[in-house]
Design a protein around this motif. Structure first.
Motif, PDB file in Angstrom:
ATOM      1  N   ILE A 130       0.637  -1.175  -0.136  1.00  0.00           N
ATOM      2  CA  ILE A 130       0.005   0.178  -0.112  1.00  0.00           C
ATOM      3  C   ILE A 130       0.848   1.259   0.005  1.00  0.00           C
ATOM      4  CG2 ILE A 130      -1.764   1.355   1.367  1.00  0.00           C
ATOM      5  CD1 ILE A 130      -2.816  -1.276   2.180  1.00  0.00           C
ATOM      6  N   ILE A 131       1.867   1.250   0.774  1.00  0.00           N
ATOM      7  CA  ILE A 131       2.735   2.478   0.908  1.00  0.00           C
ATOM      8  C   ILE A 131       3.331   2.711  -0.384  1.00  0.00           C
ATOM      9  CG2 ILE A 131       4.861   3.437   2.143  1.00  0.00           C
ATOM     10  CD1 ILE A 131       3.989   1.961   4.584  1.00  0.00           C
ATOM     11  N   GLU A 132       3.973   1.670  -0.804  1.00  0.00           N
ATOM     12  CA  GLU A 132       4.693   1.805  -2.263  1.00  0.00           C
ATOM     13  C   GLU A 132       3.879   2.118  -3.421  1.00  0.00           C
ATOM     14  OE1 GLU A 132       8.337   1.481  -3.039  1.00  0.00           O
ATOM     15  OE2 GLU A 132       8.257   1.693  -1.036  1.00  0.00           O
ATOM     16  N   GLY A 133       2.620   1.703  -3.382  1.00  0.00           N
ATOM     17  CA  GLY A 133       1.418   1.994  -4.204  1.00  0.00           C
ATOM     18  C   GLY A 133       1.028   3.412  -4.445  1.00  0.00           C
ATOM     19  N   ILE A 134       0.908   3.939  -2.786  1.00  0.00           N
ATOM     20  CA  ILE A 134       0.542   5.254  -2.644  1.00  0.00           C
ATOM     21  C   ILE A 134       1.712   5.987  -2.997  1.00  0.00           C
ATOM     22  CG2 ILE A 134      -0.119   6.800  -0.919  1.00  0.00           C
ATOM     23  CD1 ILE A 134      -1.691   4.828   0.511  1.00  0.00           C
ATOM     24  N   ALA A 135       2.733   5.837  -2.787  1.00  0.00           N
ATOM     25  CA  ALA A 135       3.893   6.810  -2.938  1.00  0.00           C
ATOM     26  C   ALA A 135       3.944   7.006  -4.757  1.00  0.00           C
ATOM     27  CB  ALA A 135       5.006   6.120  -2.394  1.00  0.00           C
TER      28      ALA A 135
END
Length: 407
Positions: free
Chosen positions: A59-64
């Motif tokens: 999620i963090i990588e995708g949102i970033a």
């Protein structure tokens, strides 16, 4: 051997690429050294030190990445409205450099998420104007080679960064913060190169002024060929996910934490060695064929990574992943430049990155969920299946892609 226009083909192609393209490649390389020194360790740091789940990493990588893509829409449109690219590119690189010290100073996951978010905002601000600047500087007949060269230099930084991270982790006995501090230096050097070595070409007087780049009438001017390229790129992006999962795969087969960044080193090495030759090839041969080759390499990479439990097998899968990136990313950028009007190139790259960024967010979240529920094998098998479906879909829309020499 001479071409019909009297220029020399083959090895002398590098000599015909403008110095500004080389300088922009150096800027990308230095910033990537800095970013990848941090990002090569960040997923392991979040999972092993801070106790974050792999689903959260996805999620963090995708949102970033999605944040960067959304920002690119507005920065690209703004560069068309201003009629200037370099200022926004410098602003984006400068913001990324300023946020780098946050990574070693972060004391919690919240700080890391904030730093990653702001860093990607900087990437978003610089991305579309920089790509439009490459298209503005490069001769039309050398766009594929120019995008390939910049991408190749960029990915040289992408494998030097993790390699330096490995050495520094060994020297510092796995002290993450020290490595993060050293990564600050090339980021600021990158900004200096952009400010002093890159010269933006004068805007042609006859070029139409764009008052509202994101207005629906302007978006219609981008044309059907452009939107078909964007659609193809979106479906293609759904077939892959964040490279953070390559790092997690390396960790899952028992590699020591200090050596885990080798996954990105190998991937980026294969990417950098293939991007420039693939770019040159895209100026000369059928683009559909190159896209299919790239997707086929992705299918092979996913299958190898799904079933291997050895370091050698994982290395092969990572190399294949890098080759698929080399055969596709520069080509997609060239197709965007070829199918969009010169006065709307910033907007064109911005919309392209928005759509593919949303696709990457979806792909990364799905990959993280699959990893938590089915493990690495289910994640990579799903990627292989979707890539295979994309190849079949490409065949159906082949006639709608711009033919070589038609632009």
């Amino acid at each position: 051997m001479a071409n019909q226009d009297g220029t020399v083909a083959g090895p002398t192609t590098n000599n015909r690429i403008p110095a500004g393209i080389w300088a922009l490649g150096l800027v990308s390389m230095l910033m990537d050294i800095s970013s990848e020194m941090i990002h090569a360790l960040l997923p392991v740091y979040m999972v092993s030190v801070l106790g974050t789940s792999t689903f959260a990493v996805g999620i963090i990588e995708g949102i970033a990445e999605a944040t960067a893509s959304i920002t690119k829409v507005f920065s690209g449109a703004l560069s068309d409205w201003l009629g200037r690219r370099k200022f926004l590119a410098a602003l984006g690189y400068g913001l990324a450099a300023i946020t780098k010290p946050t990574f070693p100073l972060a004391s919690s996951l919240d700080w890391l998420i904030a730093a990653r978010f702001i860093d990607r905002v900087g990437k978003g601000i610089r991305g579309a104007p920089r790509d439009a600047l490459v298209a503005d500087i490069a001769p039309p007949e050398l766009r594929g080679a120019s995008f390939g060269l910049r991408q190749s230099l960029d990915t040289i930084g992408a494998f030097l960064g993790p390699l330096m991270a490995i050495g520094l982790m060994w020297v510092t006995a796995d002290h993450f913060q020290t490595v993060f501090w050293i990564a600050v230096l090339p980021a600021f050097l990158s900004v200096g190169v952009l400010l002093f070595l890159v010269k933006e070409p004068e805007r042609p007087r006859e070029l139409r002024r764009v008052r509202m780049p994101l207005h629906r009438d302007e978006l219609r001017r981008l044309g059907k060929s452009y939107w078909w390229v964007v659609a193809v790129a979106a479906v293609f992006t759904l077939a892959r996910f964040s490279e953070a999962f390559l790092i997690l795969k390396a960790q899952s087969i028992g590699m020591p934490i200090a050596l885990v960044p080798l996954a990105l080193v190998l991937m980026s090495l294969a990417y950098s060695l293939s991007a420039y030759p693939a770019g040159i090839l895209s100026d000369k041969v059928d683009r559909f064929t190159i896209l299919v080759i790239g997707l086929s390499l992705l299918v092979c990479a996913d299958l190898v990574l799904a079933f291997t439990q050895s370091v050698v097998g994982a290395g092969l899968g990572v190399v294949l992943w890098g080759l698929h990136m080399g055969f596709t990313q520069g080509l997609l950028a060239k197709l965007i430049a070829d199918t969009s009007p010169a006065e709307l190139r910033g907007t064109a790259f911005g919309m392209f990155n928005l759509v593919t960024g949303v696709a990457l967010l979806i792909a990364s979240v799905i990959a993280g969920a699959l990893w938590d529920f089915t493990g690495p094998r289910g994640t990579f098998l799903a990627g292989a299946g979707f890539a295979a479906l994309t190849i079949m879909g490409l065949a159906a829309v082949r006639a709608r892609l711009p033919a070589q020499g038609s632009i």
